[in-house]
Design an enzyme around this catalytic site. Structure first.
Site, PDB file in Angstrom:
ATOM      1  N   ASP A  85      23.609  60.149  28.679  1.00  0.00           N
ATOM      2  CA  ASP A  85      25.189  59.785  28.192  1.00  0.00           C
ATOM      3  C   ASP A  85      25.849  60.460  28.879  1.00  0.00           C
ATOM      4  O   ASP A  85      26.004  61.668  29.099  1.00  0.00           O
ATOM      5  CB  ASP A  85      25.069  60.094  26.596  1.00  0.00           C
ATOM      6  CG  ASP A  85      26.147  59.287  25.934  1.00  0.00           C
ATOM      7  OD1 ASP A  85      25.817  58.301  25.405  1.00  0.00           O
ATOM      8  OD2 ASP A  85      27.402  59.585  26.183  1.00  0.00           O
ATOM      9  N   LYS A 138      38.754  51.276  40.974  1.00  0.00           N
ATOM     10  CA  LYS A 138      40.058  50.791  40.205  1.00  0.00           C
ATOM     11  C   LYS A 138      39.446  49.896  39.102  1.00  0.00           C
ATOM     12  O   LYS A 138      38.296  49.749  38.894  1.00  0.00           O
ATOM     13  CB  LYS A 138      40.668  49.669  41.262  1.00  0.00           C
ATOM     14  CG  LYS A 138      39.974  48.767  41.644  1.00  0.00           C
ATOM     15  CD  LYS A 138      40.458  47.327  42.058  1.00  0.00           C
ATOM     16  CE  LYS A 138      40.661  46.366  40.861  1.00  0.00           C
ATOM     17  NZ  LYS A 138      39.777  45.386  40.618  1.00  0.00           N
ATOM     18  N   HIS A 168      39.145  48.446  47.585  1.00  0.00           N
ATOM     19  CA  HIS A 168      38.233  47.779  48.679  1.00  0.00           C
ATOM     20  C   HIS A 168      39.115  47.100  49.616  1.00  0.00           C
ATOM     21  O   HIS A 168      38.537  46.856  50.740  1.00  0.00           O
ATOM     22  CB  HIS A 168      36.922  47.369  48.185  1.00  0.00           C
ATOM     23  CG  HIS A 168      37.246  45.964  47.753  1.00  0.00           C
ATOM     24  ND1 HIS A 168      37.695  45.514  46.540  1.00  0.00           N
ATOM     25  CD2 HIS A 168      36.845  44.698  48.182  1.00  0.00           C
ATOM     26  CE1 HIS A 168      37.604  44.282  46.298  1.00  0.00           C
ATOM     27  NE2 HIS A 168      37.060  43.580  47.241  1.00  0.00           N
ATOM     28  N   LYS A 172      39.035  46.386  54.167  1.00  0.00           N
ATOM     29  CA  LYS A 172      39.008  44.926  54.931  1.00  0.00           C
ATOM     30  C   LYS A 172      39.513  45.177  56.284  1.00  0.00           C
ATOM     31  O   LYS A 172      40.650  45.322  56.083  1.00  0.00           O
ATOM     32  CB  LYS A 172      39.319  43.963  53.881  1.00  0.00           C
ATOM     33  CG  LYS A 172      38.790  43.531  52.571  1.00  0.00           C
ATOM     34  CD  LYS A 172      39.513  42.258  51.993  1.00  0.00           C
ATOM     35  CE  LYS A 172      38.979  41.960  50.729  1.00  0.00           C
ATOM     36  NZ  LYS A 172      37.695  41.136  50.798  1.00  0.00           N
ATOM     37  N   GLU A 206      41.112  32.342  44.029  1.00  0.00           N
ATOM     38  CA  GLU A 206      39.685  32.415  43.601  1.00  0.00           C
ATOM     39  C   GLU A 206      39.244  31.059  43.041  1.00  0.00           C
ATOM     40  O   GLU A 206      39.694  30.757  41.919  1.00  0.00           O
ATOM     41  CB  GLU A 206      39.114  33.653  42.974  1.00  0.00           C
ATOM     42  CG  GLU A 206      39.401  34.843  43.771  1.00  0.00           C
ATOM     43  CD  GLU A 206      39.191  36.092  43.098  1.00  0.00           C
ATOM     44  OE1 GLU A 206      38.310  36.862  43.712  1.00  0.00           O
ATOM     45  OE2 GLU A 206      39.522  36.228  41.952  1.00  0.00           O
ATOM     46  N   ASP A 225      44.126  43.652  37.423  1.00  0.00           N
ATOM     47  CA  ASP A 225      42.847  43.265  38.209  1.00  0.00           C
ATOM     48  C   ASP A 225      43.304  43.501  39.590  1.00  0.00           C
ATOM     49  O   ASP A 225      42.567  43.905  40.392  1.00  0.00           O
ATOM     50  CB  ASP A 225      42.174  42.159  37.629  1.00  0.00           C
ATOM     51  CG  ASP A 225      40.528  41.936  38.397  1.00  0.00           C
ATOM     52  OD1 ASP A 225      39.954  42.981  38.643  1.00  0.00           O
ATOM     53  OD2 ASP A 225      40.400  40.840  38.785  1.00  0.00           O
ATOM     54  N   HIS A 230      45.369  45.404  44.815  1.00  0.00           N
ATOM     55  CA  HIS A 230      44.880  44.720  46.262  1.00  0.00           C
ATOM     56  C   HIS A 230      46.286  44.081  46.792  1.00  0.00           C
ATOM     57  O   HIS A 230      46.560  44.418  47.959  1.00  0.00           O
ATOM     58  CB  HIS A 230      43.824  43.682  45.956  1.00  0.00           C
ATOM     59  CG  HIS A 230      42.500  43.925  45.181  1.00  0.00           C
ATOM     60  ND1 HIS A 230      42.077  45.456  45.651  1.00  0.00           N
ATOM     61  CD2 HIS A 230      41.806  43.356  44.628  1.00  0.00           C
ATOM     62  CE1 HIS A 230      41.026  45.347  45.033  1.00  0.00           C
ATOM     63  NE2 HIS A 230      40.690  44.265  44.392  1.00  0.00           N
ATOM     64  N   LYS A 316      42.226  33.002  39.039  1.00  0.00           N
ATOM     65  CA  LYS A 316      40.883  32.487  38.789  1.00  0.00           C
ATOM     66  C   LYS A 316      40.874  30.961  38.797  1.00  0.00           C
ATOM     67  O   LYS A 316      41.830  30.365  38.001  1.00  0.00           O
ATOM     68  CB  LYS A 316      40.258  33.276  37.784  1.00  0.00           C
ATOM     69  CG  LYS A 316      40.160  34.636  38.020  1.00  0.00           C
ATOM     70  CD  LYS A 316      39.190  35.275  38.621  1.00  0.00           C
ATOM     71  CE  LYS A 316      38.850  36.743  38.890  1.00  0.00           C
ATOM     72  NZ  LYS A 316      38.185  37.278  39.869  1.00  0.00           N
TER      73      LYS A 316
HETATM   74  C1  BG6 Z   1      37.892  42.751  42.606  1.00  0.00           C
HETATM   75  C2  BG6 Z   1      38.430  42.317  41.199  1.00  0.00           C
HETATM   76  O1  BG6 Z   1      38.804  43.899  42.521  1.00  0.00           O
HETATM   77  O2  BG6 Z   1      38.325  41.962  43.634  1.00  0.00           O
HETATM   78  C3  BG6 Z   1      37.754  40.552  41.299  1.00  0.00           C
HETATM   79  O3  BG6 Z   1      37.958  42.800  40.109  1.00  0.00           O
HETATM   80  C4  BG6 Z   1      37.864  40.022  42.250  1.00  0.00           C
HETATM   81  O4  BG6 Z   1      38.370  40.179  40.038  1.00  0.00           O
HETATM   82  C5  BG6 Z   1      37.671  40.759  43.827  1.00  0.00           C
HETATM   83  O5  BG6 Z   1      37.074  38.773  42.473  1.00  0.00           O
HETATM   84  C6  BG6 Z   1      38.052  40.266  44.967  1.00  0.00           C
HETATM   85  O6  BG6 Z   1      37.580  40.912  46.201  1.00  0.00           O
HETATM   86  P1  BG6 Z   1      36.861  40.273  47.447  1.00  0.00           P
HETATM   87  O7  BG6 Z   1      36.693  41.270  48.543  1.00  0.00           O
HETATM   88  O8  BG6 Z   1      35.680  39.583  46.835  1.00  0.00           O
HETATM   89  O9  BG6 Z   1      37.805  39.023  47.883  1.00  0.00           O
END
Ligand code: BG6
Length: 456
Positions: A85, A138, A168, A172, A206, A225, A230, A316
């Site tokens: 834990d 994040k 992330h 890229k 997406e 999110d 991003h 989404k």
């Molecule tokens: C994440 C989000 O940080 O990035 C997701 O939490 C999203 O909701 C994702 O789908 C998208 O990242 P990538 O690199 O798959 O386009």
């Protein structure tokens, strides 16, 4: 500690989704390149033993990118597991023991933000944060106040240079290329400003829903999110000034300057949507008002951009999975016919592959001076799983290189911008899955010619 390499890697949330999809594959790739010569310790509370953990690692790499015998064998040889834990000091006593002689561990917190503070305190109390670096996933906090509080907690035991707020998108290649392309070519900069650019749109679409992450998503929504992190990062690459040097902090200063020039969002500049059926997703509250789509307009009050509208749209269950920047140039005058030709544009696609295109008009064969629209296109197929992003960012963090991580002031500025439109004060409009969001989003951009939808 500067650039001293890390000598152990600890990752919390080791049995979770992120570890499964991104971290194990990234670790295998690092191991394959001989970059993982250190103990790798997974920490989680799943009631597992080391064998179960290793099996999970195998399933992960098989599913995401494929098992590489050499790399995976190396990863297994350094892999350890602690089941415990995060609130229990015993977990951290064991961790300290497993760290053995390591002096500069890298702790990766791949856990919900509500647990960050506890883990950081326990790391400190057990002596595991001495000489350490910490990577924080994040979303960093859930609004401005919580992000500030989190920064305070982290700074109580760690120096800013040892904190790596991961996003992330910054790993890229195509996102970095927006910046690179702008400043490595002389033809774009003279027109990359309010005199030539009419408006800019950034769309992150997406074609899937919340994909089993309903419980997380329902706490977050699209703004937290992907917009706060991003998409503002992508916007910064589109809009920032050239840094005076390659220096990490000078580069990050320029990004912060972009955000400082953006007034906080007003509710009238934001449309929220929710796809029909979202409330039936596992983990989502029955009457949830959380957005799965957002469209917004903002302005950057800098010398370069004042008055140019920037539109951001993310969602989404839209028709395609693509992230694109579209910078529309001002209309040329009509010379060859009465019809005003379509505006030129620059298009940067950053997912799922890289494309840079310039939209232009060329003459079609025949006596008349009539044109057709074409694109001058540079495209590159990139790794769809984007495994390098995590691999590269982890390697950067292990070497203390912060350039692709968000600094404290950046994260707080990003929250300042979105803070007034978080929560449910703006109503959510329903949209059918597979469409471009609610009709209300169209009204937002109407005066600028409507949305430019990315193609599949
Ligand atoms: C994440 C989000 O940080 O990035 C997701 O939490 C999203 O909701 C994702 O789908 C998208 O990242 P990538 O690199 O798959 O386009």
């Amino acid at each position: 500690m500067s650039q001293t390499p890390s000598d152990a890697l600890v990752f919390f949330g080791a049995t979770g989704d992120l570890a499964h999809k991104k971290i194990f594959p990234a670790l295998q790739r690092l191991a394959k390149r001989g970059k993982l010569n250190m103990p790798v310790i997974g920490v989680a509370k799943a009631g597992w033993n080391l064998d179960q953990f290793k099996l999970r690692a195998k399933q992960s790499v098989e599913q995401y990118g494929g098992l590489d015998a050499g790399g995976f064998g190396k990863l297994l040889s350094v892999l350890k597991y602690i089941d415990g834990d995060y609130a229990d000091p015993e977990t951290f006593r064991q961790l300290r023991q497993e760290l053995e002689t390591a002096k500069h561990p890298l702790h990766y917190l791949a856990i919900p933000p509500s647990l960050f503070a506890e883990v950081v305190k326990q790391l400190d109390a057990s002596g595991s944060s001495q000489g350490a670096r910490v990577v924080v996933e994040k979303p960093f906090g859930h609004d401005l106040a919580s992000a500030q509080a989190l920064n305070q907690t982290l700074h109580a035991t760690l120096k800013e240079e040892d904190i790596f707020r991961i996003d992330h998108y910054l790993g890229k290649n195509a996102v970095q290329n927006v910046l690179f392309f702008r400043f490595a070519n002389s033809f774009i900069e003279p027109i990359w400003n309010r005199r030539y650019v009419e408006s800019v749109q950034i769309t992150m679409a997406e074609d899937f829903g919340v994909a089993g992450r309903g419980a997380f998503y329902d706490q977050a929504g699209t703004i937290r999110d992907v917009v706060q992190n991003h998409l503002l990062q992508l916007l910064s690459n589109v809009a920032m000034e050239p840094p005076p040097s390659n220096d990490v902090e000078r580069m990050r200063d320029e990004k912060v300057k972009v955000l400082r020039s953006i007034p906080a969002l007003r509710p009238e500049d934001v449309v929220r949507g929710q796809f029909m059926g979202y409330r039936n997703e596992p983990g989502v509250k029955p009457g949830s008002q959380v957005e799965t789509f957002v469209a917004l307009r903002l302005y950057i009050n800098s010398w370069r951009w004042k008055g140019v509208p920037f539109y951001i749209r993310a969602g989404k269950s839209l028709p395609v999975t693509t992230t694109e920047v579209m910078a529309k140039l001002k209309q040329p005058p009509a010379i060859f016919s009465d019809a005003i030709p379509p505006a030129n544009y620059f298009r940067f696609r950053v997912t799922p592959d890289l494309a840079i295109a310039i939209g232009a008009l060329v003459k079609i064969p025949g006596d008349d001076l009539h044109g057709e629209h074409i694109e001058l296109l540079a495209a590159e197929h990139s790794d769809p799983a984007e495994l390098q992003a995590y691999e590269e960012l982890l390697e950067d963090a292990m070497h203390g290189n912060s350039v692709r991580f968000a600094r404290q002031d950046y994260v707080e500025e990003a929250w300042r911008i979105v803070d007034p439109v978080l929560g449910n004060q703006i109503p959510v409009d329903a949209y059918a899955p597979g469409t471009w969001g609610p009709a209300e989003a169209d009204a937002l951009v109407h005066q600028d010619g409507g949305w430019l939808n990315p193609q599949p």
